[in-house]
Design a protein around this motif. Sequence first.
Motif, PDB file in Angstrom:
ATOM      1  N   ARG A  21       3.540 -16.277 -25.227  1.00  0.00           N
ATOM      2  CA  ARG A  21       4.172 -15.620 -26.373  1.00  0.00           C
ATOM      3  C   ARG A  21       3.218 -14.587 -26.988  1.00  0.00           C
ATOM      4  O   ARG A  21       3.616 -13.471 -27.316  1.00  0.00           O
ATOM      5  N   ALA A  22       1.950 -14.961 -27.147  1.00  0.00           N
ATOM      6  CA  ALA A  22       0.969 -14.041 -27.710  1.00  0.00           C
ATOM      7  C   ALA A  22       0.751 -12.844 -26.783  1.00  0.00           C
ATOM      8  O   ALA A  22       0.564 -11.711 -27.245  1.00  0.00           O
ATOM      9  N   THR A  23       0.787 -13.103 -25.472  1.00  0.00           N
ATOM     10  CA  THR A  23       0.665 -12.010 -24.510  1.00  0.00           C
ATOM     11  C   THR A  23       1.819 -11.028 -24.663  1.00  0.00           C
ATOM     12  O   THR A  23       1.622  -9.809 -24.644  1.00  0.00           O
ATOM     13  N   SER A  24       3.023 -11.568 -24.839  1.00  0.00           N
ATOM     14  CA  SER A  24       4.200 -10.720 -25.031  1.00  0.00           C
ATOM     15  C   SER A  24       4.074  -9.903 -26.321  1.00  0.00           C
ATOM     16  O   SER A  24       4.385  -8.706 -26.348  1.00  0.00           O
ATOM     17  N   ASP A  25       3.603 -10.540 -27.393  1.00  0.00           N
ATOM     18  CA  ASP A  25       3.402  -9.827 -28.663  1.00  0.00           C
ATOM     19  C   ASP A  25       2.393  -8.697 -28.489  1.00  0.00           C
ATOM     20  O   ASP A  25       2.594  -7.585 -28.987  1.00  0.00           O
ATOM     21  N   PHE A  26       1.307  -8.996 -27.799  1.00  0.00           N
ATOM     22  CA  PHE A  26       0.269  -8.001 -27.566  1.00  0.00           C
ATOM     23  C   PHE A  26       0.820  -6.805 -26.793  1.00  0.00           C
ATOM     24  O   PHE A  26       0.592  -5.644 -27.165  1.00  0.00           O
ATOM     25  N   LEU A  27       1.563  -7.072 -25.724  1.00  0.00           N
ATOM     26  CA  LEU A  27       2.092  -5.988 -24.898  1.00  0.00           C
ATOM     27  C   LEU A  27       3.120  -5.156 -25.656  1.00  0.00           C
ATOM     28  O   LEU A  27       3.180  -3.931 -25.485  1.00  0.00           O
ATOM     29  N   THR A  28       3.914  -5.796 -26.508  1.00  0.00           N
ATOM     30  CA  THR A  28       4.891  -5.069 -27.316  1.00  0.00           C
ATOM     31  C   THR A  28       4.193  -4.107 -28.274  1.00  0.00           C
ATOM     32  O   THR A  28       4.576  -2.936 -28.394  1.00  0.00           O
ATOM     33  N   LEU A  29       3.159  -4.599 -28.959  1.00  0.00           N
ATOM     34  CA  LEU A  29       2.401  -3.752 -29.878  1.00  0.00           C
ATOM     35  C   LEU A  29       1.672  -2.641 -29.128  1.00  0.00           C
ATOM     36  O   LEU A  29       1.578  -1.507 -29.605  1.00  0.00           O
ATOM     37  N   LEU A  30       1.177  -2.966 -27.935  1.00  0.00           N
ATOM     38  CA  LEU A  30       0.473  -1.969 -27.137  1.00  0.00           C
ATOM     39  C   LEU A  30       1.413  -0.828 -26.762  1.00  0.00           C
ATOM     40  O   LEU A  30       1.029   0.355 -26.824  1.00  0.00           O
ATOM     41  N   GLN A  31       2.627  -1.168 -26.390  1.00  0.00           N
ATOM     42  CA  GLN A  31       3.597  -0.134 -26.029  1.00  0.00           C
ATOM     43  C   GLN A  31       3.917   0.771 -27.214  1.00  0.00           C
ATOM     44  O   GLN A  31       4.075   1.988 -27.057  1.00  0.00           O
ATOM     45  N   SER A  32       4.001   0.194 -28.408  1.00  0.00           N
ATOM     46  CA  SER A  32       4.273   1.013 -29.591  1.00  0.00           C
ATOM     47  C   SER A  32       3.099   1.938 -29.892  1.00  0.00           C
ATOM     48  O   SER A  32       3.288   3.077 -30.339  1.00  0.00           O
ATOM     49  N   GLU A  33       1.878   1.479 -29.640  1.00  0.00           N
ATOM     50  CA  GLU A  33       0.706   2.321 -29.846  1.00  0.00           C
ATOM     51  C   GLU A  33       0.639   3.448 -28.809  1.00  0.00           C
ATOM     52  O   GLU A  33       0.256   4.577 -29.123  1.00  0.00           O
ATOM     53  N   LEU A  34       1.027   3.152 -27.579  1.00  0.00           N
ATOM     54  CA  LEU A  34       1.081   4.202 -26.562  1.00  0.00           C
ATOM     55  C   LEU A  34       2.120   5.250 -26.944  1.00  0.00           C
ATOM     56  O   LEU A  34       1.888   6.455 -26.783  1.00  0.00           O
TER      57      LEU A  34
END
Length: 245
Positions: free
Chosen positions: A172-185
């Motif tokens: 779940r934390a990995t998914s949260d991290f990747l979601t935030l990363l995509q928004s930053e990209l």
Amino acid sequence: MNQEWSVGEKETSYVLKAAIQKAGYEADKAIIRDINLQVGPGELVGLIGPNGAGKSTTVKTIMGLMPSVTGKVEIGGRHKRYAYVPEQPVYYEYFTLWEHLRLAASVFGITEAQFEAKADRLLQQFRLTEQKHHYPMSFSKGMQQKLMLIIAFLLEPDIYIVDEPFVGLDPRATSDFLTLLQSELARGAGVLMSTHVLDTAEKICQSFVLINQGSIVAQGTLDQVRRDAGCAEDAALSDCFLALT
């Protein structure tokens, strides 16, 4: 030490550019050589290689932490700001989670109103709201890693330099991290991510820098890495990794 660190005045087409001729702990004992890489706005570059290949030395050199360096590192982007997420969480023993966030915000000149709103949102996203006033020394490794990620996202840098971000994170934390990363990209930030999780890297990275024995052995898109490795057109990144190392 012969190292240049430039943050030029003009906005550039890159957020990170490194041309490292050699770097190591001693002038006559280079650990890495001829490491040239670039990260553009909105680009996620995967830094991969076996243990001892020179990935950590590359990251430390970019961060200005190696004692003997010949080369040049440039930070681009609008604010010339970077955030580093280490593999091993670093924290102050007598600061609460919230105090860590407030300190980071104050160093980077984030206003109180901006800080509280964004910090609360990030704590909620990573499900750490209840631990807001607890001390990270009592946290699990995964929770400590979340703290490092929250601080990085709080700063909204031009370039994220992330070392093994998935270590200790649950799905779940990995998914949260990747979601935030995509928004930053999408915002235009760039990411240089060192990782051993090749199946995830293959899915999310636009390009790769593969290091072995201190030098780059393949670089570019997955198709370019496949060609460098002599692998089939549909080969997985892990297959290329094995072929080149």
